[in-house]
Design a protein around this motif. Structure first.
Motif, short mmCIF file in Angstrom:
data_model
loop_
_atom_site.label_atom_id
_atom_site.label_comp_id
_atom_site.label_asym_id
_atom_site.label_seq_id
_atom_site.Cartn_x
_atom_site.Cartn_y
_atom_site.Cartn_z
N TYR A 168 -11.60 3.62 4.95
CA TYR A 168 -10.78 3.99 6.10
C TYR A 168 -11.43 5.17 6.80
CZ TYR A 168 -7.03 0.81 4.86
OH TYR A 168 -6.29 -0.33 4.60
N LEU A 215 -1.25 -2.38 4.10
CA LEU A 215 -0.80 -1.72 5.32
C LEU A 215 -0.62 -2.76 6.41
CD1 LEU A 215 -0.32 1.03 6.76
CD2 LEU A 215 -2.78 1.04 7.28
N LEU A 263 -4.64 -1.61 1.09
CA LEU A 263 -4.61 -0.15 1.11
C LEU A 263 -5.05 0.43 -0.23
CD1 LEU A 263 -3.84 2.28 2.93
CD2 LEU A 263 -1.51 2.07 2.02
#
Length: 324
Positions: free
Chosen positions: A116, A66, A59
């Motif tokens: 992401y 995560l 992350l």
């Protein structure tokens, strides 16, 4: 002079399509394999310990990963193993069983995190790639397509049964150990966290979107997520053509149950009401309501618009903190 005509584009051959698909999957695997770890944990059991685990995705470069809440349920420490052979001790930062997300921190710096993406931009049929550590086989890659969106996943937290809302359904093969791993789009952006196998050919992933980003931020900052509670059980329903013309959409949420003594009960909401908006935002499925019922909604007056019979009625509810 004959009219000008654009020559038709040649149809791609099966080999060309397959090659493009293969290149996309290979690129995703190459980019993400170094940042998806195998997570090993030990749970206390009668007479000793039980080994378990799953996967986790980098992350932040300063140590955060995560994963799924169920992967770290009942433990606060474990070990993350990376494809390059690096092994690091990790400890639990925070977990949220309702979204099945958790954050752990490694004892050292990590590889740069992947990009992401936004799962709200996914469409059924989009290519997705799952990377994890099924059955202890590190760095395993499977690919498929988005089969459905907006599914609900039954889970258990202690003695309570709950639903993880708005999960992604994919036919990318998942197995035990994939949980907590990355689900990526064809651009190698992480758009979900693999969470469960729903059946043969059916895998589920928690989406990465605006709502889950807020949940992750809360886990990093506070170790838990505060949610608001109304006391409603709802189900999406189609509305009539007349109502759809007034609302500008075809679905809303019918109230199936109002918990006695709840904020919804005190506000005068009733079974059979069709909720069309809350806090000024349109409601068309369970996820649209869940997105509103986060920390900032607790103990704050919220205007809720319902269709009662043929009339639109406004009520004011004050959601309270969800406990347990």
């Amino acid at each position: 002079m004959p009219p000008f005509e654009m020559p038709p584009a040649p149809e791609p051959s099966d080999d060309e399509v397959l090659d493009a698909y293969s290149r996309a999957v290979s690129t995703v695997a190459r980019r993400l394999a170094p940042v998806v770890a195998s997570l090993r944990v030990s749970r206390p059991a009668r007479g000793g310990t039980v080994e378990g685990g799953g996967s986790a995705v980098v992350l932040t470069e300063d140590g955060l990963l995560l994963t799924n809440a169920h992967v770290v349920d009942g433990v606060d420490r474990g070990t993350a193993h990376f494809a390059d052979g690096m092994s690091l001790r990790v400890h639990l930062v925070g977990a949220d069983p309702l979204s099945d997300l958790a954050v752990v921190r490694a004892e050292s710096s990590l590889p740069p995190p992947p990009s992401y993406g936004d799962a709200d931009r996914l469409e059924v049929g989009h290519v997705v790639v799952a990377i994890g550590n099924p059955l202890g086989l590190e760095g395993s890659v499977t690919a498929g397509v988005v089969s459905a969106l907006g599914r609900s996943l039954p889970t258990r937290s202690g003695a309570a049964s709950r639903l993880v809302e708005d999960v992604i359904q994919t036919d990318a093969a998942l197995n035990p150990g994939n949980s907590g791993g990355a689900l990526a789009d064809s651009g190698a952006r992480v758009v979900g966290v693999n969470t469960a196998v729903a059946g043969v050919g059916l895998g589920l992933a928690v989406p990465i979107n605006a709502t889950t980003r807020r949940i992750i931020e809360a886990l990093v900052e506070d170790g838990h997520v505060r949610r608001a509670y109304l006391g409603l059980v709802t189900a999406p329903v189609p509305v009539s053509d007349e109502v759809a013309a007034r609302l500008g959409r075809r679905t809303a949420l019918r109230i199936a149950q109002v918990v006695p003594g709840s904020p919804a009960d005190r506000a005068g909401l009733m079974r059979g009401d069709v909720v069309v908006a809350a806090d000024g935002r349109a409601l068309f499925d369970a996820q649209s309501l869940q997105r509103i019922l986060l920390d900032e909604a607790i103990d704050r007056s919220m205007e809720i618009t319902v269709l009662r019979g043929t009339a639109l009625v406004d009520v004011v509810a004050v959601p309270r903190l969800l406990r347990g």
